[in-house]
Design an enzyme around this catalytic site. Structure first.
Site, mmCIF file in Angstrom:
data_model
loop_
_atom_site.group_PDB
_atom_site.id
_atom_site.type_symbol
_atom_site.label_atom_id
_atom_site.label_comp_id
_atom_site.label_asym_id
_atom_site.label_seq_id
_atom_site.Cartn_x
_atom_site.Cartn_y
_atom_site.Cartn_z
ATOM 1 C CG ASP A 167 -23.594 33.855 -6.647
ATOM 2 O OD1 ASP A 167 -24.675 33.440 -7.058
ATOM 3 O OD2 ASP A 167 -22.560 33.175 -6.648
ATOM 4 C CB SER A 205 -19.016 34.331 -6.547
ATOM 5 O OG SER A 205 -20.294 34.596 -7.048
ATOM 6 N NE ARG A 224 -18.707 27.302 -8.381
ATOM 7 C CZ ARG A 224 -18.779 26.052 -8.809
ATOM 8 N NH1 ARG A 224 -17.796 25.519 -9.496
ATOM 9 N NH2 ARG A 224 -19.859 25.326 -8.542
ATOM 10 C CD GLU A 233 -22.550 26.757 -6.533
ATOM 11 O OE1 GLU A 233 -22.063 26.842 -7.661
ATOM 12 O OE2 GLU A 233 -23.725 27.079 -6.277
HETATM 13 C C1 FRU Z 1 -23.363 30.300 -7.372
HETATM 14 C C2 FRU Z 1 -22.380 30.329 -8.516
HETATM 15 C C3 FRU Z 1 -20.975 30.477 -7.992
HETATM 16 C C4 FRU Z 1 -20.251 31.050 -9.162
HETATM 17 C C5 FRU Z 1 -21.283 31.978 -9.750
HETATM 18 C C6 FRU Z 1 -21.209 32.130 -11.225
HETATM 19 O O1 FRU Z 1 -24.600 30.836 -7.620
HETATM 20 O O2 FRU Z 1 -22.508 29.155 -9.290
HETATM 21 O O3 FRU Z 1 -20.435 29.280 -7.492
HETATM 22 O O4 FRU Z 1 -19.083 31.727 -8.801
HETATM 23 O O5 FRU Z 1 -22.537 31.441 -9.389
HETATM 24 O O6 FRU Z 1 -22.051 33.135 -11.667
#
Ligand code: FRU
Length: 493
Positions: free
Chosen positions: A42, A102, A166, A217
């Protein structure tokens, strides 16, 4: 578990400096962001601070697969040429020892704040997600707050899952701050809303929007052309025609309006229907444009740089200007792309009867715009063509379906064990005899914008050959063809 000195910014930067020269760059994009070494997922903390755009990345410097997340960092003054600024956050504290996940950025005067998810074992050993903050005056060196985590499991509503809490999306609201957080309960996924006046002390205000897949997410939230827009990534979203095609990860945008502490939804649709688009973030440019960048890869894939051991994996889309037109998302490469134009060619019209190649229209790195008219039967383009290898872009004027098929690429994108491979993606357009296309091609990717930006498909595709051919097949008339080769030298620092 926390081991002091296991990870640090200095260690990561040293490793990158040592290893970067040995990374195999043959498949690396020329004008899309990739890390100097290792894995990225991300985009994080996309913002404009002290005259520069900043993009951070979910980053594992040491391997080309996902593991204990750091934040890497680039800056740019023009959205096209980027400078690598090194590692901004390392998982070096007890509360983020299992990763700095993230998050987003907030600019307050001369200070840049990063809010991120800190992952660590709870007292009972269960790995949980809480939220932390780090600040910087120079935009490069960050100090984590001694008050971290600033949002803890106790800030969850009673039914909230502490293992899935998150991706804070912070935004200014009425002189204070609002924060959306992805979470789930036993029944469904949702976005939780928090408020603060100082970015440190947060109060839970309620469920902003729920019934969003199993776990939505990476929320982004902004005002665009008269509406509020929530962009979020739907996990295990059931397949639904061409709207949600993949059944595991789909990126949706929800339009509507904020009423008090909740979001009143008007519409829900997909952002980009290619195989390789996830976790986008946006920034408001100083001139008022909203710019979006996404991760140009997908969970569950094994791409050639991974299985051929090239020492890197993962890239970002080229920045896009986004707008709402009749309530629908419209996306175009940012106009700054013209700053990368090399040799250019324009052609008013050309007939296609059978197969056609246009002289001078070929290359690895290009921006191609055209309209195909007079289409009464399926019409296709071969992109990245070399011998029997090509990506097929096919349009059926009767159904309005545009498909992109990368299955003939010499270096396949494989599925990870237990996952499904997807080589074909589909985009439903309004059926008709005309197709407007805009295509951005890089060494290992295609971003296709159709119907004047009303549909987008982004896919990784790794040619074995030159990957430079472009040909047209079927019957129709090409109109307003504009083709520009893109400069790539020194574009990504
Ligand atoms: C989405 C994710 C987020 C998390 C991150 C971890 O791609 O799963 O929800 O914060 O990647 O690398």
């Amino acid at each position: 578990m926390y081991q002091p000195d296991r990870h640090s910014i200095e260690k990561a930067n040293r490793f990158i400096a040592e290893k970067a020269p040995s990374v195999n760059a043959v498949m690396k994009p020329g004008f899309h962001l990739t890390a100097p070494t290792g894995w990225i997922n991300d985009p994080n903390g996309f913002c404009y601070f002290q005259g520069k755009y900043h993009i951070f990345c979910q980053y594992n410097p040491c391997h080309s697969r996902w593991d204990t997340m750091h934040w890497g960092h680039w800056t740019s003054t023009d959205l096209i040429r980027w400078t690598w600024e090194g590692v901004a956050l390392a998982p070096d504290q007890p509360y983020d020892c299992m990763g700095c996940f993230s998050g987003t950025a907030a600019v307050v005067g001369d200070t840049l704040h990063l809010l991120y998810t800190c992952v660590h074992p709870d007292t009972d050993g269960v790995v949980i997600q809480e939220q932390a903050i780090a600040t910087s005056r120079d935009g490069v060196h960050f100090v984590k707050s001694p008050l971290n985590p600033v949002l803890r499991k106790n800030d969850l509503p009673p039914d909230g899952e502490r293992r899935d809490f998150r991706d804070p999306r912070v935004y200014p609201d009425q002189g204070g701050w609002r924060l959306l957080l992805a979470n789930k309960n036993e029944r469904c996924g949702r976005q939780l809303l928090y408020e603060s006046s100082d970015l440190i002390h947060w109060t839970y205000r309620g469920v902003f929007l729920q019934e969003l897949s199993e776990m939505p997410e990476c929320p982004d939230f902004f005002h665009l052309d008269g509406k509020d827009v929530l962009v979020t990534c739907l996990m295990n979203q059931p397949r639904e025609g061409y709207r949600f095609q993949y059944g595991h990860h789909d990126v949706a945008y929800v339009t509507g309006r904020t009423e008090g502490v909740s979001f009143v939804q008007e519409s829900l649709d997909s952002v980009d229907l290619g195989q390789d688009f996830y976790a986008p973030q946006t920034v408001l440019a100083p001139d008022g444009r909203r710019i979006m960048v996404g991760w140009m890869m997908m969970w569950g894939e094994a791409t050639p740089p991974l299985y051929l051991d090239h020492g890197w994996q993962g890239a970002y889309t080229f920045p896009r200007e986004i707008s709402l037109q009749d309530g629908k998302l419209c996306q175009r490469p940012v106009r700054e792309i013209q700053g990368l134009y090399g040799r250019q060619l324009c052609l008013e019209r050309a007939d296609v009867k059978g197969s056609l190649q246009l002289e001078g229209v070929s290359g690895q790195h290009y921006h191609l715009k055209l309209t195909a008219g007079d289409l009464y039967e399926p019409f296709s383009m071969h992109l990245k063509e070399d011998g029997t290898e090509y990506v097929e872009l096919r349009y059926d004027p009767q159904t309005g379906v545009l498909s992109m098929d990368r299955s003939r690429m010499g270096h396949p994108v494989y599925a990870q064990p237990g996952e499904e491979a997807h080589d074909v993606s589909y985009l439903q357009l309004v059926p008709g005899h005309t197709l407007a296309l805009e295509i951005l091609s890089d060494t290992c990717s295609l971003e296709v914008f159709a119907g004047h930006g009303m549909g987008a498909m982004t896919s990784l595709c790794f040619p074995k050959g030159t990957g430079t051919g472009i040909s047209f097949h079927g019957k129709g008339e090409l109109q307003h063809v504009s083709f520009a080769l893109l400069e790539t030298k020194g574009v990504i620092g």
